[in-house]
Design a protein around this motif. Structure first.
Motif, PDB file in Angstrom:
ATOM      1  N   GLN A  65       0.836  -1.200   0.000  1.00  0.00           N
ATOM      2  CA  GLN A  65       0.000   0.000   0.000  1.00  0.00           C
ATOM      3  C   GLN A  65       0.872   1.252   0.000  1.00  0.00           C
ATOM      4  OE1 GLN A  65      -0.721   2.261   2.913  1.00  0.00           O
ATOM      5  NE2 GLN A  65      -1.921   3.492   1.482  1.00  0.00           N
ATOM      6  N   ILE A  66       1.973   1.204   0.727  1.00  0.00           N
ATOM      7  CA  ILE A  66       2.912   2.328   0.760  1.00  0.00           C
ATOM      8  C   ILE A  66       3.542   2.530  -0.617  1.00  0.00           C
ATOM      9  CG2 ILE A  66       5.129   3.127   1.693  1.00  0.00           C
ATOM     10  CD1 ILE A  66       4.351   1.687   4.318  1.00  0.00           C
ATOM     11  N   LEU A  67       3.901   1.415  -1.283  1.00  0.00           N
ATOM     12  CA  LEU A  67       4.462   1.510  -2.627  1.00  0.00           C
ATOM     13  C   LEU A  67       3.446   2.110  -3.597  1.00  0.00           C
ATOM     14  CD1 LEU A  67       6.581   0.935  -4.794  1.00  0.00           C
ATOM     15  CD2 LEU A  67       5.719  -1.429  -4.921  1.00  0.00           C
ATOM     16  N   THR A  68       2.192   1.690  -3.501  1.00  0.00           N
ATOM     17  CA  THR A  68       1.144   2.196  -4.398  1.00  0.00           C
ATOM     18  C   THR A  68       0.820   3.656  -4.120  1.00  0.00           C
ATOM     19  OG1 THR A  68       0.182  -0.018  -4.547  1.00  0.00           O
ATOM     20  CG2 THR A  68      -1.220   1.822  -5.202  1.00  0.00           C
ATOM     21  N   MET A 105       0.609  -0.487  -8.476  1.00  0.00           N
ATOM     22  CA  MET A 105      -0.277  -1.529  -7.961  1.00  0.00           C
ATOM     23  C   MET A 105       0.020  -2.869  -8.624  1.00  0.00           C
ATOM     24  SD  MET A 105      -4.415  -1.200  -7.745  1.00  0.00           S
ATOM     25  CE  MET A 105      -4.263   0.559  -7.395  1.00  0.00           C
ATOM     26  N   CYS A 106       0.229  -2.850  -9.923  1.00  0.00           N
ATOM     27  CA  CYS A 106       0.548  -4.076 -10.665  1.00  0.00           C
ATOM     28  C   CYS A 106       1.904  -4.641 -10.225  1.00  0.00           C
ATOM     29  CB  CYS A 106       0.569  -3.791 -12.166  1.00  0.00           C
ATOM     30  SG  CYS A 106      -1.055  -3.405 -12.854  1.00  0.00           S
ATOM     31  N   SER A 108       3.253  -4.214  -7.337  1.00  0.00           N
ATOM     32  CA  SER A 108       3.039  -4.727  -5.977  1.00  0.00           C
ATOM     33  C   SER A 108       2.437  -6.125  -5.995  1.00  0.00           C
ATOM     34  CB  SER A 108       2.115  -3.783  -5.205  1.00  0.00           C
ATOM     35  OG  SER A 108       2.695  -2.518  -5.033  1.00  0.00           O
ATOM     36  N   LEU A 109       1.444  -6.324  -6.874  1.00  0.00           N
ATOM     37  CA  LEU A 109       0.786  -7.630  -6.955  1.00  0.00           C
ATOM     38  C   LEU A 109       1.769  -8.715  -7.378  1.00  0.00           C
ATOM     39  CD1 LEU A 109      -1.771  -9.323  -6.813  1.00  0.00           C
ATOM     40  CD2 LEU A 109      -2.259  -8.682  -9.196  1.00  0.00           C
ATOM     41  N   ILE A 110       2.638  -8.407  -8.322  1.00  0.00           N
ATOM     42  CA  ILE A 110       3.639  -9.378  -8.787  1.00  0.00           C
ATOM     43  C   ILE A 110       4.600  -9.748  -7.657  1.00  0.00           C
ATOM     44  CG2 ILE A 110       5.611  -9.701 -10.332  1.00  0.00           C
ATOM     45  CD1 ILE A 110       4.121  -7.892 -12.349  1.00  0.00           C
ATOM     46  N   ILE A 111       5.097  -8.736  -6.951  1.00  0.00           N
ATOM     47  CA  ILE A 111       6.046  -8.980  -5.847  1.00  0.00           C
ATOM     48  C   ILE A 111       5.396  -9.798  -4.744  1.00  0.00           C
ATOM     49  CG2 ILE A 111       7.438  -7.899  -4.040  1.00  0.00           C
ATOM     50  CD1 ILE A 111       7.776  -5.485  -5.906  1.00  0.00           C
ATOM     51  N   MET A 112       4.153  -9.413  -4.384  1.00  0.00           N
ATOM     52  CA  MET A 112       3.474 -10.118  -3.311  1.00  0.00           C
ATOM     53  C   MET A 112       3.185 -11.572  -3.697  1.00  0.00           C
ATOM     54  SD  MET A 112      -0.147  -9.351  -1.455  1.00  0.00           S
ATOM     55  CE  MET A 112      -1.096 -10.787  -1.015  1.00  0.00           C
ATOM     56  N   SER A 113       2.790 -11.814  -4.944  1.00  0.00           N
ATOM     57  CA  SER A 113       2.501 -13.173  -5.402  1.00  0.00           C
ATOM     58  C   SER A 113       3.737 -14.057  -5.301  1.00  0.00           C
ATOM     59  CB  SER A 113       1.993 -13.138  -6.846  1.00  0.00           C
ATOM     60  OG  SER A 113       0.788 -12.401  -6.944  1.00  0.00           O
ATOM     61  N   LEU A 114       4.887 -13.515  -5.679  1.00  0.00           N
ATOM     62  CA  LEU A 114       6.141 -14.269  -5.588  1.00  0.00           C
ATOM     63  C   LEU A 114       6.440 -14.652  -4.141  1.00  0.00           C
ATOM     64  CD1 LEU A 114       8.346 -12.242  -8.113  1.00  0.00           C
ATOM     65  CD2 LEU A 114       7.438 -14.560  -8.422  1.00  0.00           C
ATOM     66  N   ILE A 115       6.186 -13.721  -3.216  1.00  0.00           N
ATOM     67  CA  ILE A 115       6.447 -14.001  -1.793  1.00  0.00           C
ATOM     68  C   ILE A 115       5.477 -15.043  -1.257  1.00  0.00           C
ATOM     69  CG2 ILE A 115       6.429 -13.025   0.539  1.00  0.00           C
ATOM     70  CD1 ILE A 115       7.320 -10.356  -0.721  1.00  0.00           C
ATOM     71  N   TYR A 136      -6.981  -3.358   0.958  1.00  0.00           N
ATOM     72  CA  TYR A 136      -6.097  -2.320   1.488  1.00  0.00           C
ATOM     73  C   TYR A 136      -5.234  -1.668   0.425  1.00  0.00           C
ATOM     74  CZ  TYR A 136      -3.888  -0.095   5.511  1.00  0.00           C
ATOM     75  OH  TYR A 136      -3.455   0.820   6.442  1.00  0.00           O
ATOM     76  N   VAL A 137      -4.795  -2.454  -0.570  1.00  0.00           N
ATOM     77  CA  VAL A 137      -3.924  -1.898  -1.613  1.00  0.00           C
ATOM     78  C   VAL A 137      -4.744  -1.370  -2.794  1.00  0.00           C
ATOM     79  CG1 VAL A 137      -1.991  -2.345  -3.166  1.00  0.00           C
ATOM     80  CG2 VAL A 137      -2.064  -3.451  -0.934  1.00  0.00           C
ATOM     81  N   VAL A 138      -5.610  -2.208  -3.351  1.00  0.00           N
ATOM     82  CA  VAL A 138      -6.412  -1.784  -4.500  1.00  0.00           C
ATOM     83  C   VAL A 138      -7.464  -0.760  -4.082  1.00  0.00           C
ATOM     84  CG1 VAL A 138      -7.944  -2.528  -6.351  1.00  0.00           C
ATOM     85  CG2 VAL A 138      -6.040  -3.997  -5.646  1.00  0.00           C
ATOM     86  N   GLY A 139      -8.209  -1.072  -3.024  1.00  0.00           N
ATOM     87  CA  GLY A 139      -9.268  -0.162  -2.572  1.00  0.00           C
ATOM     88  C   GLY A 139      -8.750   1.213  -2.212  1.00  0.00           C
ATOM     89  N   MET A 140      -7.707   1.256  -1.400  1.00  0.00           N
ATOM     90  CA  MET A 140      -7.126   2.543  -1.016  1.00  0.00           C
ATOM     91  C   MET A 140      -6.362   3.187  -2.173  1.00  0.00           C
ATOM     92  SD  MET A 140      -5.894   2.013   2.936  1.00  0.00           S
ATOM     93  CE  MET A 140      -5.503   3.748   3.113  1.00  0.00           C
TER      94      MET A 140
END
Length: 434
Positions: A65-68, A105-106, A108-115, A136-140
């Protein structure tokens, strides 16, 4: 006293600040009240371990969310405030910021999916983590609070949030009633953020006739360059807010996170009582500092003196009543670890208020983002060192709380020092120019 207050708010700009303050206060009150209602219910229904999982998941996705967000809530707010009478500039700013946020946002999703798919600790709770990301990330991310704030039209987001968040809070209370429904509680929370975000975009289009256009690559690159200091500052701030809880979850488990978040939530909530004032002041101070830094700085000092006094008078009785407060809010016993944590973290409301006044209202408005970043950087390093050392030494959640206490005092001292130094430098420049 009353006459002085009336005189202070005679100007049109200050009346606008006051209106926005009340709108933001209502919104902030809602943001503080609804979680307390759901926290008590979720701790009772899901248990502290599953409640801790939800909080741990939110802490995890907050990095994305901070990155986005990338500091747009301050940078973009300032730009909108300065160009609020220029529709063409507003369309450009909105498009550039929105598309930049979508790109981040995109990523972020890639990084989070890898983790999530490669680390067992996260993979076992993948559903909860992706639901938290959606809310929290997309909505905000799609919620343009920075736009409404820059235009000083805060009543719109107040209405939107009241309706959406109240609706889905009721859904949590009605439909979540078993320990195996942790995912459902996360889903309803996410739906509140997503619905508010979609409706707010509709308002921007219909109410302000903002025309979206796809910005150039260079425009997006410029937005990323402009916001880099504030982004890294927010990231460093997370090192003594989110990272404390994240590391705690890795060392001590989700139950410890649950107790810590229960105590911290109240203290952060008390600190956020001043957030409406800070947010309402920011567009006003952006203009005021450009007109006269002396007048702007004098107003900030007046607000700090009154604010600190109010917080101290409020926090002393809360410290005494800590066991009762924890019991009322969460139905936990007076011997709960949350009581001691609450007492240690009561410093947060005062320190975050002072930090916001001298950091955001002075350094950021005077374009001293680098100094703001410098304070946050050293504070982050200090906090992580203290926190990891205390956890490895066996001090547990208490050690984390003390680390935050020391770090917040360091931040206040740094923000005040650089704000005062900056004002003195501007005074010298003016004298030499005469």
């Amino acid at each position: 006293m009353i006459k002085k207050l009336k005189k202070f708010f005679e100007s049109k700009d200050r009346k606008t600040v006051l209106k926005n303050f009340f709108s933001l206060s209502i919104l902030q009150g809602l943001n503080l009240l609804l979680p307390f209602i759901t926290f008590r219910h979720l701790i009772k229904v899901l248990g502290m371990d599953n409640f801790g999982l939800i909080q741990f998941s939110l802490v995890f996705v907050t990095y994305f969310q901070i990155l986005t967000d990338y500091g747009f809530n301050m940078n973009a707010t300032k730009e909108v405030s300065l160009h609020r009478d220029n529709p063409k500039a507003l369309h450009r700013i909105f498009s550039e910021v929105f598309y930049t946020k979508l790109l981040l946002m995109c990523i972020s999703l890639i990084i989070m999916s890898l983790i999530v798919f490669n680390v067992p600790l996260f993979k076992k709770d993948a559903l909860v983590h992706f639901i938290s990301f959606a809310g929290y990330v997309v909505g905000m991310g799609i919620f343009p609070m920075w736009f409404f704030q820059g235009l000083q039209k805060m009543k719109y987001i107040t209405y939107i949030n009241i309706i959406c968040k109240t609706l889905f809070t009721v859904a949590i209370l009605v439909f979540v009633d078993r320990p195996d429904e942790t995912w459902l509680a996360s889903l309803f929370t996410a739906c509140g953020f997503l619905t508010a975000g979609v409706i707010s975009l509709f308002f921007v289009y219909r109410q302000f006739q903002v025309k979206m256009h796809k910005p150039s690559y260079s425009a997006i690159k410029t937005q990323i360059i402009i916001g880099r200091y504030l982004f890294f500052s927010e990231l460093k701030i997370s090192l003594f807010t989110n990272t404390n809880t994240f590391i705690m979850g890795l060392f001590l488990g989700k139950t410890a996170v649950g107790y810590f978040m229960a105590a911290e939530k109240i203290c952060r909530a008390l600190g956020h009582l001043a957030t409406p004032l800070s947010n309402a002041m920011f567009p006003y101070m952006s203009l005021k500092m450009n007109e006269s830094f002396e007048t702007g700085y004098a107003e900030v000092n007046k607000v700090v003196k009154v604010g600190v006094l109010v917080f101290v008078l409020m926090l002393v009785p809360l410290y005494i009543m800590a066991p009762w407060i924890i019991h009322v809010c969460y139905d936990l016993e007076a011997t709960s670890p949350a009581v001691l944590l609450f007492r240690i973290l009561l410093i947060l409301p005062v320190t975050t208020f002072i930090d916001s006044m001298y950091g955001k209202q002075v350094l950021i408005t005077l374009n001293k983002d680098n100094l703001y970043f410098k304070v946050i950087l050293f504070a982050a390093l200090l906090n992580v060192s203290l926190n990891v050392s205390s956890l490895m030494s066996g001090y547990g959640t208490t050690g984390t709380a003390v680390s935050i206490f020391i770090t917040q005092l360091f931040i206040d001292a740094g923000m005040f020092y650089y704000a005062h130094k900056t004002i003195k430098g501007l005074r010298r420049q003016n004298l030499s120019a005469v």
